[in-house]
Design an enzyme around this catalytic site. Structure first.
Site, PDB file in Angstrom:
ATOM      1  N   ASN A  14      71.080  50.011 121.347  1.00 32.56           N
ATOM      2  CA  ASN A  14      70.806  49.812 122.902  1.00 32.56           C
ATOM      3  C   ASN A  14      70.513  48.317 122.972  1.00 32.56           C
ATOM      4  O   ASN A  14      69.131  48.062 122.902  1.00 32.56           O
ATOM      5  CB  ASN A  14      69.963  50.761 123.636  1.00 32.56           C
ATOM      6  CG  ASN A  14      70.082  50.550 124.909  1.00 32.56           C
ATOM      7  OD1 ASN A  14      70.630  49.755 125.565  1.00 32.56           O
ATOM      8  ND2 ASN A  14      69.033  51.414 125.634  1.00 32.56           N
ATOM      9  N   ARG A  56      75.356  51.544 123.256  1.00 35.88           N
ATOM     10  CA  ARG A  56      75.164  51.799 124.923  1.00 35.88           C
ATOM     11  C   ARG A  56      76.066  50.647 125.519  1.00 35.88           C
ATOM     12  O   ARG A  56      75.447  49.543 125.377  1.00 35.88           O
ATOM     13  CB  ARG A  56      73.825  52.044 125.093  1.00 35.88           C
ATOM     14  CG  ARG A  56      73.615  52.290 126.711  1.00 35.88           C
ATOM     15  CD  ARG A  56      72.344  52.170 127.065  1.00 35.88           C
ATOM     16  NE  ARG A  56      72.196  52.442 128.653  1.00 35.88           N
ATOM     17  CZ  ARG A  56      71.280  51.860 129.363  1.00 35.88           C
ATOM     18  NH1 ARG A  56      70.391  51.127 128.944  1.00 35.88           N
ATOM     19  NH2 ARG A  56      71.421  52.280 130.529  1.00 35.88           N
ATOM     20  N   HIS A 107      73.724  56.602 134.363  1.00 32.90           N
ATOM     21  CA  HIS A 107      73.142  57.525 133.691  1.00 32.90           C
ATOM     22  C   HIS A 107      74.027  58.385 133.268  1.00 32.90           C
ATOM     23  O   HIS A 107      73.570  59.695 133.180  1.00 32.90           O
ATOM     24  CB  HIS A 107      71.971  58.069 134.847  1.00 32.90           C
ATOM     25  CG  HIS A 107      70.734  57.336 135.167  1.00 32.90           C
ATOM     26  ND1 HIS A 107      70.146  57.176 136.449  1.00 32.90           N
ATOM     27  CD2 HIS A 107      70.047  56.514 134.400  1.00 32.90           C
ATOM     28  CE1 HIS A 107      69.140  56.392 136.274  1.00 32.90           C
ATOM     29  NE2 HIS A 107      68.834  56.063 135.061  1.00 32.90           N
ATOM     30  N   LEU A 160      65.337  61.887 136.952  1.00 32.22           N
ATOM     31  CA  LEU A 160      64.185  61.288 137.792  1.00 32.22           C
ATOM     32  C   LEU A 160      63.236  60.328 136.965  1.00 32.22           C
ATOM     33  O   LEU A 160      62.486  60.885 136.304  1.00 32.22           O
ATOM     34  CB  LEU A 160      63.479  62.387 138.731  1.00 32.22           C
ATOM     35  CG  LEU A 160      64.181  63.081 139.469  1.00 32.22           C
ATOM     36  CD1 LEU A 160      63.520  64.496 140.243  1.00 32.22           C
ATOM     37  CD2 LEU A 160      65.376  62.499 140.373  1.00 32.22           C
ATOM     38  N   ARG A 198      63.522  50.159 143.151  1.00 36.19           N
ATOM     39  CA  ARG A 198      64.832  49.858 143.995  1.00 36.19           C
ATOM     40  C   ARG A 198      64.949  50.503 145.250  1.00 36.19           C
ATOM     41  O   ARG A 198      64.296  51.828 145.382  1.00 36.19           O
ATOM     42  CB  ARG A 198      65.950  50.294 143.082  1.00 36.19           C
ATOM     43  CG  ARG A 198      65.997  49.801 141.647  1.00 36.19           C
ATOM     44  CD  ARG A 198      67.551  50.132 140.852  1.00 36.19           C
ATOM     45  NE  ARG A 198      66.999  49.950 139.625  1.00 36.19           N
ATOM     46  CZ  ARG A 198      67.559  50.827 138.784  1.00 36.19           C
ATOM     47  NH1 ARG A 198      68.398  51.659 138.965  1.00 36.19           N
ATOM     48  NH2 ARG A 198      67.029  50.683 137.340  1.00 36.19           N
ATOM     49  N   ARG A 216      52.755  58.192 137.898  1.00 39.02           N
ATOM     50  CA  ARG A 216      51.561  58.790 137.468  1.00 39.02           C
ATOM     51  C   ARG A 216      50.430  58.158 138.524  1.00 39.02           C
ATOM     52  O   ARG A 216      49.659  58.791 138.951  1.00 39.02           O
ATOM     53  CB  ARG A 216      51.141  58.398 136.092  1.00 39.02           C
ATOM     54  CG  ARG A 216      51.908  59.692 135.224  1.00 39.02           C
ATOM     55  CD  ARG A 216      51.903  59.081 133.925  1.00 39.02           C
ATOM     56  NE  ARG A 216      52.969  58.052 133.905  1.00 39.02           N
ATOM     57  CZ  ARG A 216      53.079  57.457 132.506  1.00 39.02           C
ATOM     58  NH1 ARG A 216      53.170  58.123 131.397  1.00 39.02           N
ATOM     59  NH2 ARG A 216      53.987  56.438 132.449  1.00 39.02           N
ATOM     60  N   GLY A 272      60.892  63.806 136.177  1.00 35.58           N
ATOM     61  CA  GLY A 272      61.496  65.030 136.111  1.00 35.58           C
ATOM     62  C   GLY A 272      61.104  66.224 135.363  1.00 35.58           C
ATOM     63  O   GLY A 272      60.945  67.370 135.345  1.00 35.58           O
ATOM     64  N   GLU A 318      69.622  60.415 125.653  1.00 36.05           N
ATOM     65  CA  GLU A 318      70.680  59.510 125.557  1.00 36.05           C
ATOM     66  C   GLU A 318      71.242  59.026 124.258  1.00 36.05           C
ATOM     67  O   GLU A 318      72.457  58.933 123.941  1.00 36.05           O
ATOM     68  CB  GLU A 318      70.422  58.597 126.668  1.00 36.05           C
ATOM     69  CG  GLU A 318      70.528  58.892 128.121  1.00 36.05           C
ATOM     70  CD  GLU A 318      69.715  58.024 129.008  1.00 36.05           C
ATOM     71  OE1 GLU A 318      68.419  57.993 129.222  1.00 36.05           O
ATOM     72  OE2 GLU A 318      70.252  57.299 129.708  1.00 36.05           O
TER      73      GLU A 318
HETATM   74  P1  AMP Z   1      61.523  57.042 132.675  1.00 44.25           P
HETATM   75  O1  AMP Z   1      62.214  56.060 133.258  1.00 44.25           O
HETATM   76  O2  AMP Z   1      62.546  58.309 132.434  1.00 44.25           O
HETATM   77  O3  AMP Z   1      60.862  56.626 131.395  1.00 44.25           O
HETATM   78  O4  AMP Z   1      60.628  57.627 133.697  1.00 44.25           O
HETATM   79  C1  AMP Z   1      59.184  56.959 133.970  1.00 44.25           C
HETATM   80  C2  AMP Z   1      58.787  57.526 135.266  1.00 44.25           C
HETATM   81  O5  AMP Z   1      58.324  58.640 134.664  1.00 44.25           O
HETATM   82  C3  AMP Z   1      57.372  56.644 135.565  1.00 44.25           C
HETATM   83  O6  AMP Z   1      57.459  56.431 136.783  1.00 44.25           O
HETATM   84  C4  AMP Z   1      56.293  57.596 135.056  1.00 44.25           C
HETATM   85  O7  AMP Z   1      55.152  57.415 136.015  1.00 44.25           O
HETATM   86  C5  AMP Z   1      56.809  59.160 135.246  1.00 44.25           C
HETATM   87  N1  AMP Z   1      56.176  60.146 134.546  1.00 44.25           N
HETATM   88  C6  AMP Z   1      56.184  60.153 133.256  1.00 44.25           C
HETATM   89  N2  AMP Z   1      55.255  61.098 132.785  1.00 44.25           N
HETATM   90  C7  AMP Z   1      54.571  61.601 133.967  1.00 44.25           C
HETATM   91  C8  AMP Z   1      53.765  62.475 134.384  1.00 44.25           C
HETATM   92  N3  AMP Z   1      53.054  63.280 133.466  1.00 44.25           N
HETATM   93  N4  AMP Z   1      53.496  62.583 135.739  1.00 44.25           N
HETATM   94  C9  AMP Z   1      54.033  61.996 136.569  1.00 44.25           C
HETATM   95  N5  AMP Z   1      55.045  61.065 136.622  1.00 44.25           N
HETATM   96  C10 AMP Z   1      55.293  60.766 135.141  1.00 44.25           C
END
Ligand code: AMP
Length: 399
Positions: free
Chosen positions: A7, A91, A180, A209, A241, A285, A333, A385
């Site tokens: 990737n 990718r 995605h 998400l 975004r 978070r 998510g 992925e």
């Molecule tokens: P990704 O782009 O799939 O890596 O997701 C990143 C997003 O997931 C970030 O905004 C993180 O804050 C959120 N995230 C990861 N772990 C948690 C958690 N335990 N609680 C809330 N949000 C989370």
């Protein structure tokens, strides 16, 4: 059979080597700061400590070379010769209308990737550079392109044509493509397997998400609508975004807020979303923590996000004349029970009843989080992925 998944970003290269008989990851790594000072490779062979290697990595060819050296290394490598790698899966972010599935790389496929440079100016040139570098350094190994857009190519025209003059679609290819797709495809396959049925038996809403977020309506295994559009800017409010908004806001902010035209794209892609709303962070978070501490704008950003996702779920249930399952995936998510709870509150009218205790107990693992009397199943399905790219690559070279 071993598959290498690559990737490439504009200044990074991520890779994983899969053993396809067991779907096990043998090694993974990341080359950072390609073309910049202070480049480095972080490589980990499964079950071993990380190896950090710094060196000069002026371009993607040099990045592929340092990756190959790590994979062949007598101590922390995973193959003795490149012949042991059966194929490389790449990718590719944008495949436009011609990339309806993953494809063995040929000159025509490279042309498709090149044609889409203007749709994904940061990603597609880097993806092509990675393919060219692998071809140069692994000339005997088949290369496969796996597109983020191709899963969505089954959408009907009413889902992908915008309400603008049709010539813009005909002359410039301006339409919804969606992104995605590799994740939504993986979620479709896993959700069906988890529920003990075939994708063909399901009307599924896949909710990816994370920092970037999108939903896909998947009817009988085929995508019929998705929230991202010509670019990944459309759809849900995201980390940075804007997602959907009145298009006339663009000219309005240029005029009234004195944002230079050349910066608007950046403004909407990098300074908007929950970061822009909260003024706190793009990281969910941080937002959950700030909201718990009484920060009202952080709470507003979370409320807007949850409301957005819920609205799309309602729309996609209508688009498919019903919904059998809703699956949550990606960083937010998979991990945030609070956000899943907020999104699902009130969805009982669709037959979707969240089980509070089940939802609260699930982080980052496949699980059912709806109650036993919920006619629409609610699931958490961790995405992968890289594995999906490896599976597609395996299928193509085995055919
Ligand atoms: P990704 O782009 O799939 O890596 O997701 C990143 C997003 O997931 C970030 O905004 C993180 O804050 C959120 N995230 C990861 N772990 C948690 C958690 N335990 N609680 C809330 N949000 C989370």
């Amino acid at each position: 059979m071993k598959i290498l998944v690559v990737n490439c970003g504009s200044s990074s290269l991520k890779y994983q080597v899969f053993e396809m008989t067991t779907k096990e990851v043998l090694a993974k790594g990341l080359v950072e700061r390609i073309g910049l000072t202070g480049s480095s490779l972080s490589h980990r062979r499964e079950g071993r400590d990380k190896t950090e290697i710094s060196g000069d990595v002026p371009n993607h060819t040099a990045a592929v070379r340092i990756m190959i050296d790590a994979l062949l290394h007598p101590e922390y490598g995973v193959v003795r010769s490149l012949d042991e790698i059966d194929a490389v899966g790449h990718r590719v972010v944008h495949g436009g209308p011609r990339a309806v599935q993953s494809m063995l790389v040929t000159d025509e496929v490279k042309e498709i990737i090149h044609e889409c440079f203007s749709f994904a100016p940061l990603h597609n040139p880097a993806n092509l550079a990675g393919i060219n570098a692998c071809e140069q350094l692994m000339p005997a190994t088949p290369q496969v392109a796996v597109f983020d857009t191709s899963f969505h190519q089954t959408m009907p025209p009413e889902a992908y044509i915008y309400g603008i003059p049709y010539e813009l679609y005909e002359n410039y290819g301006i339409r919804r493509y969606g992104f995605h797709g590799t994740s939504h495809k993986f979620i479709t396959l896993r959700a069906a397997a988890f529920l003990g049925c075939e994708p063909a038996d399901l009307k599924l809403i896949s909710c990816h998400l994370g920092n970037g977020s999108s939903l896909a309506a998947v009817r009988h295994g085929q995508c019929v609508d998705t929230s991202m559009g010509l670019t990944p800017l459309e759809g849900l409010v995201m980390g940075t975004r804007s997602g959907n908004m009145d298009p006339s806001i663009v000219s309005y902010i240029i005029e009234k807020a004195n944002i230079p035209e050349a910066q608007v794209n950046d403004y909407l892609n990098k300074k908007s979303g929950v970061l822009g709303i909260s003024g706190v962070s793009s990281d969910f978070r941080d937002l959950e923590e700030a909201a718990a501490g009484g920060n009202k704008r952080a709470q507003l950003a979370l409320d807007i996000f949850a409301y957005n996702v819920k609205k799309f779920i309602g729309a996609y249930a209508a688009a498919m004349d019903g919904v059998d399952a809703i699956a949550f995936t990606a960083g937010l998510g998979e991990n945030s029970a609070a956000m899943r709870g907020q999104i699902c509150a009130g969805l009982e009218f669709l037959g979707a009843r969240l089980d509070k205790a089940r939802n609260g107990a699930v982080r980052s693992r496949e699980a059912l989080i709806s109650s036993d009397d919920s006619t629409c199943k609610i699931l958490v399905v961790p995405t992968n992925e890289e594995l999906m790219i490896a599976m597609d690559t395996h299928e193509i070279i085995s055919a």
